[in-house]
Design a protein around this motif. Sequence first.
Motif, PDB file in Angstrom:
ATOM      1  N   ASP A  42      40.324  41.044  47.021  1.00 39.43           N
ATOM      2  CA  ASP A  42      39.336  40.779  45.974  1.00 39.43           C
ATOM      3  C   ASP A  42      39.905  40.003  44.788  1.00 39.43           C
ATOM      4  O   ASP A  42      39.169  39.691  43.848  1.00 39.43           O
ATOM      5  CB  ASP A  42      38.618  42.055  45.530  1.00 39.43           C
ATOM      6  CG  ASP A  42      39.471  43.008  44.725  1.00 39.43           C
ATOM      7  OD1 ASP A  42      40.696  42.799  44.629  1.00 39.43           O
ATOM      8  OD2 ASP A  42      38.908  43.971  44.195  1.00 39.43           O
ATOM      9  N   ARG A  43      41.190  39.649  44.841  1.00 46.35           N
ATOM     10  CA  ARG A  43      41.767  38.767  43.831  1.00 46.35           C
ATOM     11  C   ARG A  43      42.916  38.021  44.483  1.00 46.35           C
ATOM     12  O   ARG A  43      43.781  38.623  45.097  1.00 46.35           O
ATOM     13  CB  ARG A  43      42.262  39.542  42.616  1.00 46.35           C
ATOM     14  CG  ARG A  43      42.804  38.622  41.533  1.00 46.35           C
ATOM     15  CD  ARG A  43      43.002  39.370  40.202  1.00 46.35           C
ATOM     16  NE  ARG A  43      43.419  38.445  39.174  1.00 46.35           N
ATOM     17  CZ  ARG A  43      44.687  38.266  38.797  1.00 46.35           C
ATOM     18  NH1 ARG A  43      45.652  38.976  39.351  1.00 46.35           N
ATOM     19  NH2 ARG A  43      44.992  37.388  37.882  1.00 46.35           N
ATOM     20  N   TRP A  44      42.897  36.695  44.329  1.00 45.48           N
ATOM     21  CA  TRP A  44      43.911  35.860  44.965  1.00 45.48           C
ATOM     22  C   TRP A  44      44.331  34.781  43.996  1.00 45.48           C
ATOM     23  O   TRP A  44      43.535  33.936  43.604  1.00 45.48           O
ATOM     24  CB  TRP A  44      43.330  35.276  46.227  1.00 45.48           C
ATOM     25  CG  TRP A  44      44.171  34.323  47.016  1.00 45.48           C
ATOM     26  CD1 TRP A  44      45.448  33.911  46.784  1.00 45.48           C
ATOM     27  CD2 TRP A  44      43.759  33.664  48.217  1.00 45.48           C
ATOM     28  NE1 TRP A  44      45.857  33.037  47.747  1.00 45.48           N
ATOM     29  CE2 TRP A  44      44.840  32.863  48.643  1.00 45.48           C
ATOM     30  CE3 TRP A  44      42.588  33.658  48.960  1.00 45.48           C
ATOM     31  CZ2 TRP A  44      44.772  32.071  49.794  1.00 45.48           C
ATOM     32  CZ3 TRP A  44      42.533  32.873  50.092  1.00 45.48           C
ATOM     33  CH2 TRP A  44      43.613  32.095  50.505  1.00 45.48           C
ATOM     34  N   SER A  75      43.316  30.218  40.920  1.00 43.19           N
ATOM     35  CA  SER A  75      42.502  31.282  41.512  1.00 43.19           C
ATOM     36  C   SER A  75      41.846  30.743  42.770  1.00 43.19           C
ATOM     37  O   SER A  75      41.362  29.616  42.794  1.00 43.19           O
ATOM     38  CB  SER A  75      41.420  31.734  40.537  1.00 43.19           C
ATOM     39  OG  SER A  75      42.003  32.408  39.467  1.00 43.19           O
ATOM     40  N   GLU A 106      45.625  40.628  45.857  1.00 42.35           N
ATOM     41  CA  GLU A 106      45.261  42.002  45.485  1.00 42.35           C
ATOM     42  C   GLU A 106      44.132  42.480  46.383  1.00 42.35           C
ATOM     43  O   GLU A 106      43.073  41.864  46.449  1.00 42.35           O
ATOM     44  CB  GLU A 106      44.821  42.076  44.028  1.00 42.35           C
ATOM     45  CG  GLU A 106      45.924  41.772  43.049  1.00 42.35           C
ATOM     46  CD  GLU A 106      45.491  41.980  41.601  1.00 42.35           C
ATOM     47  OE1 GLU A 106      44.509  42.723  41.356  1.00 42.35           O
ATOM     48  OE2 GLU A 106      46.138  41.382  40.723  1.00 42.35           O
TER      49      GLU A 106
END
Length: 159
Positions: free
Chosen positions: A52-54, A61, A150
């Motif tokens: 959900d976060r890269w 991003s 993440e």
Amino acid sequence: MKPMKVLLSSLAFMILFVAGCKPSGSERTASQPAASSKETFVQVTGKSWKLDRWVGVDGSSQDVGPITMKVDENNRVSGNASVNRYSGTVKFTEAGATDFSSGFISTKMMGLPEAMARETRFFAELRLIRSAGLENGRFVLTGDGSLRLEFAPEKTDAP
């Protein structure tokens, strides 16, 4: 009065600089040693994780898409890479680094160009991962440059 403004400006800058150097709340202190990457993989075994976060190796991003990861007791990882399913074994170097650099396979379906580009980048950057950790219940993989993946626990409908 002018020297006072210069002094206050300098002081404000120093405070901001020092505050920027302070560790964030998710970092461990000397009294809380971080688990090794290998220990982290033991802790995430059997759970499904959704990216959900890269943040890419270049600091940009990235669109996370439907990327998932699951780890089994033999350090085999599998999941959805955006279009295709993948699997492979994570290894650990003598120095304790995480190594995703070999032994991965995936299905070979075609998808939309943006999904295929995301998947290609995911596989390329997964090879650059060097460590794993748990931060506030999240599975975090970090690597070369600014690379940071993440994963949040994947929600399941099972009771």
